[in-house]
Design a protein around this motif. Structure first.
Motif, mmCIF file in Angstrom:
data_model
loop_
_atom_site.group_PDB
_atom_site.id
_atom_site.type_symbol
_atom_site.label_atom_id
_atom_site.label_comp_id
_atom_site.label_asym_id
_atom_site.label_seq_id
_atom_site.Cartn_x
_atom_site.Cartn_y
_atom_site.Cartn_z
ATOM 1 N N SER A 63 41.150 20.808 -51.240
ATOM 2 C CA SER A 63 39.701 20.527 -51.612
ATOM 3 C C SER A 63 38.865 20.847 -50.317
ATOM 4 N N HIS A 64 37.548 21.002 -50.685
ATOM 5 C CA HIS A 64 36.624 21.332 -49.784
ATOM 6 C C HIS A 64 35.430 20.514 -50.139
ATOM 7 N N GLN A 65 34.969 19.664 -49.155
ATOM 8 C CA GLN A 65 33.913 18.664 -49.332
ATOM 9 C C GLN A 65 32.604 19.422 -49.976
ATOM 10 N N GLY A 66 32.132 18.810 -51.035
ATOM 11 C CA GLY A 66 31.060 19.671 -51.791
ATOM 12 C C GLY A 66 31.181 20.888 -52.745
ATOM 13 N N ARG A 67 32.415 21.278 -52.468
ATOM 14 C CA ARG A 67 32.705 22.497 -53.403
ATOM 15 C C ARG A 67 33.745 21.992 -54.548
ATOM 16 N N GLY A 68 34.794 21.068 -54.375
ATOM 17 C CA GLY A 68 35.535 20.927 -55.226
ATOM 18 C C GLY A 68 37.047 21.031 -54.795
ATOM 19 N N SER A 69 38.142 20.945 -55.851
ATOM 20 C CA SER A 69 39.522 21.199 -55.686
ATOM 21 C C SER A 69 39.833 22.406 -56.047
ATOM 22 N N PHE A 70 40.909 23.099 -55.369
ATOM 23 C CA PHE A 70 41.094 24.470 -55.788
ATOM 24 C C PHE A 70 42.692 24.469 -55.913
ATOM 25 N N VAL A 71 43.432 25.303 -56.857
ATOM 26 C CA VAL A 71 44.854 25.427 -56.800
ATOM 27 C C VAL A 71 45.338 25.766 -55.454
ATOM 28 N N SER A 72 46.489 25.513 -54.690
ATOM 29 C CA SER A 72 46.853 26.196 -53.602
ATOM 30 C C SER A 72 47.869 27.087 -53.739
ATOM 31 N N ASP A 73 47.904 28.147 -52.910
ATOM 32 C CA ASP A 73 48.780 29.208 -52.935
ATOM 33 C C ASP A 73 50.295 28.555 -52.613
ATOM 34 N N THR A 74 51.102 28.212 -53.592
ATOM 35 C CA THR A 74 52.440 27.505 -53.223
ATOM 36 C C THR A 74 53.696 28.631 -53.371
ATOM 37 N N SER A 75 53.291 29.945 -53.347
ATOM 38 C CA SER A 75 54.425 30.980 -53.458
ATOM 39 C C SER A 75 55.061 30.898 -52.116
ATOM 40 N N GLY A 76 54.605 30.474 -51.157
ATOM 41 C CA GLY A 76 55.385 30.508 -49.576
ATOM 42 C C GLY A 76 55.752 29.189 -49.322
ATOM 43 N N GLU A 77 55.632 28.051 -50.190
ATOM 44 C CA GLU A 77 55.686 26.713 -49.742
ATOM 45 C C GLU A 77 56.914 26.616 -49.211
ATOM 46 N N ALA A 78 58.085 26.942 -50.011
ATOM 47 C CA ALA A 78 59.247 26.795 -49.352
ATOM 48 C C ALA A 78 59.677 26.871 -47.891
ATOM 49 N N ASP A 79 58.881 28.146 -47.392
ATOM 50 C CA ASP A 79 59.000 28.434 -46.103
ATOM 51 C C ASP A 79 58.171 27.562 -45.160
ATOM 52 N N GLN A 80 57.075 26.902 -45.508
ATOM 53 C CA GLN A 80 56.151 26.341 -44.830
ATOM 54 C C GLN A 80 56.632 25.487 -43.571
ATOM 55 N N ASP A 81 55.995 25.542 -42.756
ATOM 56 C CA ASP A 81 56.356 24.744 -41.418
ATOM 57 C C ASP A 81 55.857 23.133 -41.974
ATOM 58 N N PRO A 82 56.791 22.231 -41.634
ATOM 59 C CA PRO A 82 56.502 21.059 -42.095
ATOM 60 C C PRO A 82 55.570 20.295 -41.272
ATOM 61 N N THR A 83 55.105 20.600 -40.180
ATOM 62 C CA THR A 83 53.933 20.312 -39.334
ATOM 63 C C THR A 83 52.905 20.633 -39.988
ATOM 64 N N ALA A 84 52.858 22.060 -40.262
ATOM 65 C CA ALA A 84 51.731 22.628 -40.871
ATOM 66 C C ALA A 84 51.368 21.855 -42.119
ATOM 67 N N HIS A 85 52.348 21.622 -42.953
ATOM 68 C CA HIS A 85 52.054 20.790 -44.231
ATOM 69 C C HIS A 85 51.348 19.384 -43.936
ATOM 70 N N ALA A 86 52.052 18.641 -42.919
ATOM 71 C CA ALA A 86 51.615 17.449 -42.676
ATOM 72 C C ALA A 86 50.280 17.528 -42.173
ATOM 73 N N ILE A 87 49.686 18.417 -41.374
ATOM 74 C CA ILE A 87 48.365 18.801 -40.835
ATOM 75 C C ILE A 87 47.470 18.824 -42.145
ATOM 76 N N LYS A 88 47.914 19.733 -43.212
ATOM 77 C CA LYS A 88 47.026 19.842 -44.447
ATOM 78 C C LYS A 88 46.791 18.656 -45.154
ATOM 79 N N VAL A 89 47.766 17.797 -45.099
ATOM 80 C CA VAL A 89 47.705 16.458 -45.758
ATOM 81 C C VAL A 89 46.910 15.567 -44.953
ATOM 82 N N LEU A 90 46.751 15.645 -43.722
ATOM 83 C CA LEU A 90 45.913 14.715 -43.066
ATOM 84 C C LEU A 90 44.593 15.389 -43.217
ATOM 85 N N GLN A 91 44.428 16.676 -43.030
ATOM 86 C CA GLN A 91 43.043 17.180 -43.498
ATOM 87 C C GLN A 91 42.529 16.753 -44.720
ATOM 88 N N SER A 92 43.289 16.818 -45.707
ATOM 89 C CA SER A 92 42.909 16.464 -47.038
ATOM 90 C C SER A 92 42.326 14.913 -47.122
#
Length: 110
Positions: A63-92
């Motif tokens: 999500s972007h404040q004031g712009r809305g929610s958008f579909v993530s690019d999940t194609s590389g999600e399996a290789d995503q660093d767990p720390t990067a995912h946790a940071i994205k969750v916290l930012q959200s």
């Protein structure tokens, strides 16, 4: 779990999660707004917010404040660093809390 046994926010999250996983909603596509989803499902805005939080936590949307929610690019999600995912969750979560605070302050000042 049958659709009847789901909480309303879970039903919304499940519906949109399936649309994303099935490719009916592509990466970068904007989801309907909170008001539109509230009307579509016949629920309160807070219920939609909770569903969007579930989808963000699952890494399916961002999500972007004031712009809305958008579909993530999940194609590389399996290789995503767990720390990067946790940071994205916290930012959200911070963005959602900021939006709620702004709304509350606007209501208080009105």
């Amino acid at each position: 779990m049958s659709n009847e046994a789901l909480q309303p926010y879970q039903r919304i999250a499940q519906d949109y999660g399936e649309k994303i996983r099935q490719g009916r909603l592509a990466a970068g596509m904007k989801l309907p707004g909170i008001r539109e989803l509230s009307e579509e499902y016949g629920v309160a805005a807070g219920t939609v917010q909770r569903a969007l939080t579930e989808l963000r936590n699952a890494g399916l949307i961002y999500s972007h404040q004031g712009r809305g929610s958008f579909v993530s690019d999940t194609s590389g999600e399996a290789d995503q660093d767990p720390t990067a995912h946790a940071i994205k969750v916290l930012q959200s979560q911070v963005a959602e809390l900021t939006a709620r605070l702004d709304k509350l302050e606007g209501e208080r000042d009105a």
